[in-house]
Design an enzyme around this catalytic site. Sequence first.
Site, mmCIF file in Angstrom:
data_model
loop_
_atom_site.group_PDB
_atom_site.id
_atom_site.type_symbol
_atom_site.label_atom_id
_atom_site.label_comp_id
_atom_site.label_asym_id
_atom_site.label_seq_id
_atom_site.Cartn_x
_atom_site.Cartn_y
_atom_site.Cartn_z
ATOM 1 N N HIS A 210 12.408 32.441 -18.442
ATOM 2 C CA HIS A 210 13.649 33.216 -18.422
ATOM 3 C C HIS A 210 13.845 33.767 -17.011
ATOM 4 O O HIS A 210 13.006 34.511 -16.511
ATOM 5 C CB HIS A 210 13.552 34.351 -19.438
ATOM 6 C CG HIS A 210 14.813 35.152 -19.557
ATOM 7 N ND1 HIS A 210 15.928 34.662 -20.197
ATOM 8 C CD2 HIS A 210 15.142 36.379 -19.105
ATOM 9 C CE1 HIS A 210 16.890 35.573 -20.146
ATOM 10 N NE2 HIS A 210 16.436 36.617 -19.487
ATOM 11 N N ASP B 200 16.466 35.919 -14.883
ATOM 12 C CA ASP B 200 17.693 36.704 -14.833
ATOM 13 C C ASP B 200 18.443 36.337 -13.554
ATOM 14 O O ASP B 200 17.882 36.396 -12.452
ATOM 15 C CB ASP B 200 17.356 38.195 -14.884
ATOM 16 C CG ASP B 200 16.854 38.595 -16.267
ATOM 17 O OD1 ASP B 200 17.431 38.116 -17.261
ATOM 18 O OD2 ASP B 200 15.880 39.355 -16.356
ATOM 19 N N ASP C 198 18.198 37.001 -24.450
ATOM 20 C CA ASP C 198 17.989 38.323 -23.857
ATOM 21 C C ASP C 198 19.268 39.144 -23.711
ATOM 22 O O ASP C 198 19.389 39.930 -22.787
ATOM 23 C CB ASP C 198 17.320 38.141 -22.475
ATOM 24 C CG ASP C 198 16.861 39.455 -21.873
ATOM 25 O OD1 ASP C 198 16.509 40.358 -22.642
ATOM 26 O OD2 ASP C 198 16.873 39.586 -20.640
ATOM 27 N N HIS D 236 23.910 38.712 -18.109
ATOM 28 C CA HIS D 236 23.533 39.792 -19.023
ATOM 29 C C HIS D 236 22.782 40.976 -18.400
ATOM 30 O O HIS D 236 22.300 41.840 -19.143
ATOM 31 C CB HIS D 236 22.781 39.239 -20.233
ATOM 32 C CG HIS D 236 21.439 38.641 -19.931
ATOM 33 N ND1 HIS D 236 21.196 37.293 -19.999
ATOM 34 C CD2 HIS D 236 20.263 39.198 -19.566
ATOM 35 C CE1 HIS D 236 19.933 37.057 -19.698
ATOM 36 N NE2 HIS D 236 19.339 38.191 -19.422
HETATM 37 ZN ZN LIG Z 1 17.299 38.519 -19.120
#
Ligand SMILES: [Zn+2]
Length: 1029
Positions: free
Chosen positions: A260, A262, A372, A577
């Site tokens: 993951h 970001d 997420d 997000h």
């Molecule tokens: Zn995230």
Amino acid sequence: MYHLPVLKNRRTLLERGEKFISDVYFTDCNLRGRLYGDTCPLESITVFQTAKRIPYSEAVQQNFQPCKVGDSFGPTWWTCWFKIALKIPEAWKGKEVHLRWESDGEGMVWRDQEPVQGLTKEGEKTSYILTECLTENEPYSITLFVELACNGLFGAGQGSMIAAPDPNRKYTLQKAELVVFNSEVQELLTDFEMLLDIVKLLGEGEQRGYQALFTMNEMVNLCDPANPGTWSKARSLAQKFFSQKNGESQHIVHAMGHCHIDSAWLWPYEETIRKCARSWVTAVRLMEKNPEFIFTCSQAQQFQWVKDWYPGLFSQIQHFVQKGQFVPVGGTWVEMDGNLPSGESMVRQFLEGQNFFKAEFGQYCKEFWLPDTFGYSAQLPQLMQGSGISRFLTQKLSWNLVNTFPHNTFFWEGINGSLVLTHFPPGNSYEMKGRVEDLINTLKNNKDKGRANHSAVLFGFGDGGGGPTQLMLDRLQRVQDSDGLPRVHMSNPDRLFSELQADSSLLCTWSGELFLELHNGTYTTQAKIKLENRRCEALLHDIEVASCLALTQTAGFEYPTEKLQKLWRLLLLNQFHDVIPGSCIEIVVEDALEYYNEIEKTGSGLLHSACNALRTSPWLGAGSSPAFLNTLPWERTEVIALTEDGAQTKLALVKAPSVGVSPVTASAESVSTVSITELADGSVRMENGLLSAVLDNMGRLVSLILVQTNREAISDGCFGNQFVVFDDVPLYWDAWDVMDYHLQTRKPIVDVTRPVEVVSTGGLRGSVKFSLQISGKSSITQEVILDANCPYIKFKTKVDWAEAHKFLKVEFPVQVRSPNATYEIQFGHLQRPTHRNTSWDWARFEVWGHKWADLSEHGFGVALLNDCKYGYSVYQNIMTLSLLRAPKAPDANADMGQHEFTYAVMPHAGSFQEAAVIQHAYNLNFPLRLIHDVKVAQPWSAFTLNTSAVILETVKQAEGKKNALVVRLYESHGSSVSAVLSTSLSVQEAWYCDLLERPDTAHPASFTGSKISLTFKPFQIISLLLQLH
Ligand SMILES: [Zn+2]
């Protein structure tokens, strides 16, 4: 071998095993101490430091200075390029040789002009394998570069992870040397670690745990760390244990590598580009070594970055995508916030994402992947289905603070009835490590035992990137089918969901939104980002409408396809997000605002060009009058400002046709004008024939009467437009969370610094102004505006905000009693309770909505409209709009400074549908656009609809088709309805299409040359492909 039976002392045996592989204790004589053999220093190491992130080709040209292990570099966000010359000793023939590199920054090894591996201590990657078995023919002298980012995996938070970054941190090179690596020791260590975990996690109640304990103990007996000849006996004992198989019914875990990343969070977008490269090149190395290894990877934007910046790596990725090892997932441009983006923005997330995956990898994604995000709109199932996706993976609802979500595998039903097969990995994480604990959690937490016998385990360091390691793969390899643990398949999302689908008859259905009972402050934090998002969504909408009109009406007009795509992609990126929710650091906010600025600057130019082109259309010409463009699909009669220079504002009442252009002439309808009356007690009455409002001297609504029914909207003895401030100190996640207990700290703002005074005395517009002091540091100035013909009162608000951990809201206690309030969401609306009966009700003390919320009883209601806010709460009869927060982490300056926003209150007779609340909220957000210097004889309209239930949301050029449009409509009332879309454009054919704009060739639309007949189910979205002549 004979030895004494072991005593019944579980603890000593267990700890004996722990010490045998400890990296702290007894390393002089234990197995861990044998992991590395001889070491050898590097021949030379030199460094070049820069504040910028520069390409390899530029970096290697620079002037490198000598440095040594132990030196510090930085500050934060700088980059060090190390040039390393190494020489492997001849004597190491037959050995596995690593470059061992330890630093608190994030490293990338470059070899022969290409990135080859990430080196990040926090991500347990400290070795670059130079050779697995040194032979005669290999190079012994090698030059490498290591690009070291001066930030950690999670940025550089000062004191805690989510604290604002420390700009002055230094990053140390702790280790850089050649080392002989004993892979056999590593294999044994992994055996021991897995056995130990089985002992601990299965506990004293399971026979299998004791079998692991005795196996491990016997291995210690057999294994002499100093004598490699003894190691294989210990290994075969472990293998014997692990190969004792399960029964057929055992749960199956689908293990997939994941990382993951970001797209921006505690580090800027630019660093994410490098995080992707570091993480993915490492995954590619693992694929080469482990052909069974499968890695799932989301976010088209990140692929685009790697394609642009690391083309060599990108083609390796394409290769492994074809082999089925590198699996693109998700289908969206970024993993966006699941609440705040508009309906059309979410469509574009899928459109840009899926088009990218199709173009670069030859396939659309089959599953939506959003592990997420802080809640999931009830409209998402329909948007997925429209984008070729019927499967969904997430896990964030495991973060709920109040209620435990009851399912892991279920069907999720959206507001229109669309169903998608949904899976929450029961391990409640998207970054597991392949440990026994992850497998046991997956087994035990599964709330669909007996209904679903398959689960996902996503393994690999995440959030800041990193991804899987060889150790994680080795762990999982041992327990593929080992009695007592779930069976582990190296798998992919398609296999997992196919298995779940094939055996789905017992699965439950969850209807409506997936509301996250946490992070509810993210509807409000970083108000400027929210405002710009809303504004840019409207601007891109208007550019597309105007450009389509120009395309169809003006010969030679070039639709700005590429430029619009670029602007859309910037908007979509900022919907990531951690950006639009406001949970990012200050430099990300700066980048985001810069991108919005670019959208507005370039976008205004595009809108101007399209409007300008319209001046040469048959029904509009160059002249000296102003005209107005209405991009919304209904006729509007509104007061507009012809000039925008403050006091000299010249107003006009304009009647603008649906999706069309109108000259500025006095509206034919007789209009009752606005009157303002100053009352003896300092209060002011504002009336326009529709509404009659009384404001007291501090700007509070004492009375708001809907004239038509003579109905008072404000509760007896209460004040509407009451500003309130709350203490806002969450448990940890500062920018994210507002806790339930903040409600107990409510303080009305009643400190008037400038009492109400009249600004516009009436006629087409009446307005008053006042100022309040929030505290010694913060203040509010508000203009309350009532226009002729307008059914709502606007509150144009300026706030000077310098608070710490405070939450500003505005309240409207209304004379309405209803158990539910209604909130606009993407392409529709939903209801939430106004009471606190159950924990599921009170956990929603702060909720999100888009342009409006409404509280209605039969025959009457009150709506709150806004132009850039998303946080609401309606408790009993009090409607509250959330305005500003003041968190200090991860951005210490979040929301400090000047803010401007507008909200409005609209009492109405009948239902909100009958009162056109939806349309008025659009009107507030999509102002009529002024076109200068034209000659327009009469109003002209491109599209009209015969029902207010259906909204024409989008008019755009079709993807990849120069002479075709796509129009998107949705049913907004929650009703089954027939509609006729009429157009004056020269349309040849009309086809239904999906959200990816693929026409349904089996079903042409019912089209008569200018009218298209449509039928809608509640909240149904319909897209049409219109082929132009
Ligand atoms: Zn995230």
